[in-house]
Design a protein around this motif. Sequence first.
Motif, PDB file in Angstrom:
ATOM      1  N   MET A 287       0.829  -1.200   0.000  1.00 16.83           N
ATOM      2  CA  MET A 287       0.000   0.000   0.000  1.00 16.83           C
ATOM      3  C   MET A 287       0.868   1.256   0.000  1.00 16.83           C
ATOM      4  SD  MET A 287      -3.009   0.862  -0.234  1.00 16.83           S
ATOM      5  CE  MET A 287      -4.223   2.058   0.132  1.00 16.83           C
ATOM      6  N   ASP A 288       2.024   1.165   0.618  1.00 17.53           N
ATOM      7  CA  ASP A 288       2.942   2.289   0.672  1.00 17.53           C
ATOM      8  C   ASP A 288       3.363   2.719  -0.738  1.00 17.53           C
ATOM      9  OD1 ASP A 288       4.647   4.187   1.996  1.00 17.53           O
ATOM     10  OD2 ASP A 288       6.335   2.876   1.468  1.00 17.53           O
ATOM     11  N   ALA A 289       3.569   1.744  -1.640  1.00 18.39           N
ATOM     12  CA  ALA A 289       3.971   2.053  -3.018  1.00 18.39           C
ATOM     13  C   ALA A 289       2.879   2.826  -3.745  1.00 18.39           C
ATOM     14  CB  ALA A 289       4.313   0.779  -3.772  1.00 18.39           C
ATOM     15  N   VAL A 290       1.631   2.491  -3.489  1.00 15.51           N
ATOM     16  CA  VAL A 290       0.515   3.191  -4.141  1.00 15.51           C
ATOM     17  C   VAL A 290       0.484   4.648  -3.695  1.00 15.51           C
ATOM     18  CG1 VAL A 290      -2.000   3.323  -4.290  1.00 15.51           C
ATOM     19  CG2 VAL A 290      -0.864   1.096  -4.430  1.00 15.51           C
ATOM     20  N   VAL A 291       0.604   4.889  -2.412  1.00 10.46           N
ATOM     21  CA  VAL A 291       0.591   6.263  -1.892  1.00 10.46           C
ATOM     22  C   VAL A 291       1.788   7.042  -2.425  1.00 10.46           C
ATOM     23  CG1 VAL A 291       0.730   7.655   0.213  1.00 10.46           C
ATOM     24  CG2 VAL A 291      -0.704   5.614   0.163  1.00 10.46           C
ATOM     25  N   ARG A 292       2.961   6.424  -2.394  1.00 10.82           N
ATOM     26  CA  ARG A 292       4.160   7.084  -2.924  1.00 10.82           C
ATOM     27  C   ARG A 292       3.991   7.397  -4.411  1.00 10.82           C
ATOM     28  NH1 ARG A 292       9.493   6.208  -0.847  1.00 10.82           N
ATOM     29  NH2 ARG A 292       9.467   5.484   1.281  1.00 10.82           N
ATOM     30  N   GLY A 293       3.497   6.425  -5.158  1.00  9.05           N
ATOM     31  CA  GLY A 293       3.306   6.606  -6.600  1.00  9.05           C
ATOM     32  C   GLY A 293       2.353   7.739  -6.918  1.00  9.05           C
ATOM     33  N   LEU A 294       1.234   7.782  -6.222  1.00  9.04           N
ATOM     34  CA  LEU A 294       0.263   8.852  -6.441  1.00  9.04           C
ATOM     35  C   LEU A 294       0.845  10.215  -6.064  1.00  9.04           C
ATOM     36  CD1 LEU A 294      -3.023   7.155  -5.175  1.00  9.04           C
ATOM     37  CD2 LEU A 294      -2.418   7.734  -7.542  1.00  9.04           C
TER      38      LEU A 294
ATOM     39  N   ILE B 216       9.634  -7.143  -7.837  1.00  7.81           N
ATOM     40  CA  ILE B 216       8.826  -7.106  -9.059  1.00  7.81           C
ATOM     41  C   ILE B 216       7.373  -6.804  -8.703  1.00  7.81           C
ATOM     42  CG2 ILE B 216       7.945  -8.502 -10.950  1.00  7.81           C
ATOM     43  CD1 ILE B 216      10.684  -8.748 -11.596  1.00  7.81           C
ATOM     44  N   THR B 217       6.885  -7.376  -7.629  1.00  7.77           N
ATOM     45  CA  THR B 217       5.501  -7.147  -7.210  1.00  7.77           C
ATOM     46  C   THR B 217       5.258  -5.663  -6.937  1.00  7.77           C
ATOM     47  OG1 THR B 217       5.511  -9.320  -6.164  1.00  7.77           O
ATOM     48  CG2 THR B 217       3.747  -7.825  -5.527  1.00  7.77           C
ATOM     49  N   ASN B 218       6.168  -5.040  -6.229  1.00  7.09           N
ATOM     50  CA  ASN B 218       6.035  -3.623  -5.927  1.00  7.09           C
ATOM     51  C   ASN B 218       6.082  -2.791  -7.216  1.00  7.09           C
ATOM     52  OD1 ASN B 218       5.698  -1.514  -4.032  1.00  7.09           O
ATOM     53  ND2 ASN B 218       7.858  -0.998  -4.231  1.00  7.09           N
ATOM     54  N   ALA B 219       6.982  -3.122  -8.117  1.00  3.93           N
ATOM     55  CA  ALA B 219       7.095  -2.393  -9.384  1.00  3.93           C
ATOM     56  C   ALA B 219       5.813  -2.524 -10.206  1.00  3.93           C
ATOM     57  CB  ALA B 219       8.298  -2.901 -10.176  1.00  3.93           C
ATOM     58  N   ILE B 220       5.268  -3.731 -10.282  1.00  2.22           N
ATOM     59  CA  ILE B 220       4.025  -3.950 -11.038  1.00  2.22           C
ATOM     60  C   ILE B 220       2.875  -3.179 -10.404  1.00  2.22           C
ATOM     61  CG2 ILE B 220       2.285  -5.692 -11.631  1.00  2.22           C
ATOM     62  CD1 ILE B 220       4.652  -7.650 -12.062  1.00  2.22           C
ATOM     63  N   LEU B 221       2.782  -3.228  -9.081  1.00  2.00           N
ATOM     64  CA  LEU B 221       1.738  -2.487  -8.370  1.00  2.00           C
ATOM     65  C   LEU B 221       1.850  -0.987  -8.669  1.00  2.00           C
ATOM     66  CD1 LEU B 221      -0.585  -2.444  -6.312  1.00  2.00           C
ATOM     67  CD2 LEU B 221       1.153  -2.241  -4.525  1.00  2.00           C
ATOM     68  N   LEU B 222       3.061  -0.483  -8.666  1.00  2.00           N
ATOM     69  CA  LEU B 222       3.293   0.937  -8.933  1.00  2.00           C
ATOM     70  C   LEU B 222       2.944   1.300 -10.372  1.00  2.00           C
ATOM     71  CD1 LEU B 222       4.241   3.527  -7.695  1.00  2.00           C
ATOM     72  CD2 LEU B 222       6.573   2.872  -8.215  1.00  2.00           C
ATOM     73  N   ILE B 223       3.328   0.478 -11.321  1.00  2.00           N
ATOM     74  CA  ILE B 223       3.002   0.716 -12.734  1.00  2.00           C
ATOM     75  C   ILE B 223       1.497   0.717 -12.934  1.00  2.00           C
ATOM     76  CG2 ILE B 223       3.118  -0.306 -15.044  1.00  2.00           C
ATOM     77  CD1 ILE B 223       6.003  -1.235 -14.237  1.00  2.00           C
ATOM     78  N   LEU B 224       0.811  -0.256 -12.345  1.00  2.00           N
ATOM     79  CA  LEU B 224      -0.654  -0.305 -12.451  1.00  2.00           C
ATOM     80  C   LEU B 224      -1.290   0.938 -11.818  1.00  2.00           C
ATOM     81  CD1 LEU B 224      -1.341  -4.082 -11.713  1.00  2.00           C
ATOM     82  CD2 LEU B 224      -1.636  -2.875 -13.893  1.00  2.00           C
ATOM     83  N   THR B 225      -0.757   1.389 -10.692  1.00  2.00           N
ATOM     84  CA  THR B 225      -1.272   2.589 -10.034  1.00  2.00           C
ATOM     85  C   THR B 225      -1.135   3.805 -10.935  1.00  2.00           C
ATOM     86  OG1 THR B 225      -0.743   1.729  -7.846  1.00  2.00           O
ATOM     87  CG2 THR B 225      -1.000   4.120  -8.041  1.00  2.00           C
ATOM     88  N   LEU B 226       0.034   3.974 -11.544  1.00  2.00           N
ATOM     89  CA  LEU B 226       0.274   5.141 -12.397  1.00  2.00           C
ATOM     90  C   LEU B 226      -0.600   5.124 -13.641  1.00  2.00           C
ATOM     91  CD1 LEU B 226       4.149   5.420 -12.053  1.00  2.00           C
ATOM     92  CD2 LEU B 226       2.401   6.805 -10.920  1.00  2.00           C
ATOM     93  N   PHE B 227      -0.718   3.958 -14.282  1.00  3.46           N
ATOM     94  CA  PHE B 227      -1.578   3.868 -15.467  1.00  3.46           C
ATOM     95  C   PHE B 227      -3.046   4.085 -15.112  1.00  3.46           C
ATOM     96  CE2 PHE B 227       1.995   1.957 -17.744  1.00  3.46           C
ATOM     97  CZ  PHE B 227       1.859   2.586 -18.975  1.00  3.46           C
ATOM     98  N   THR B 228      -3.481   3.520 -13.999  1.00  2.24           N
ATOM     99  CA  THR B 228      -4.874   3.701 -13.563  1.00  2.24           C
ATOM    100  C   THR B 228      -5.152   5.174 -13.263  1.00  2.24           C
ATOM    101  OG1 THR B 228      -4.872   1.472 -12.627  1.00  2.24           O
ATOM    102  CG2 THR B 228      -6.598   2.971 -11.874  1.00  2.24           C
ATOM    103  N   THR B 229      -4.208   5.849 -12.635  1.00  2.22           N
ATOM    104  CA  THR B 229      -4.369   7.272 -12.342  1.00  2.22           C
ATOM    105  C   THR B 229      -4.453   8.078 -13.629  1.00  2.22           C
ATOM    106  OG1 THR B 229      -3.149   7.011 -10.277  1.00  2.22           O
ATOM    107  CG2 THR B 229      -3.352   9.253 -11.145  1.00  2.22           C
TER     108      THR B 229
END
Length: 147
Positions: free
Chosen positions: A1-8, A55-68
């Motif tokens: 969840m931390d990666a999503v907040v950081r990414g946003l 890799i999991t964190n990177a994928i989560l972050l990429i998905l977050t950025l594209f979704t945003t």
Amino acid sequence: MDAVVRGLAIYFTLLVIIRLSGRRTLAQMTPFDLVIVLVISETTQQAMLGDDFSITNAILLILTLFTTDIGLSYLKRWWPRAGHVIDGVPTILVVDGVYDSKALRGCRLDREDVMEAARSQEGIETVQEIKFAILEVSGAISIIKKS
């Protein structure tokens, strides 16, 4: 969840910084601009991933950025005012052969930038031949020649 907040947080911070830096920066990159982009990308990567390089964190972050990004595109479609804030609006630089000095200053452009676009697009030699020169949202300068 931390990666999503950081990414946003990084996504919106970069969006604001790029928006404030002006449209011309995106239209014509100099070697200096390229170096800045490379440094920003490395700094951004470190800020978004923190200490977790999995890799999991990177994928989560990429998905977050594209979704945003997709979400913002829908927001701009549903609420045009949001598009004006996020992307900006075209700026008129020349009207009937007369420069708008305030608009040029606001866009951090010189008269020579307008004339360069006029020469390359329409073969125009003097500002008096220009009906309109418009700085588009993309950063390109559109020239409309007098008839």
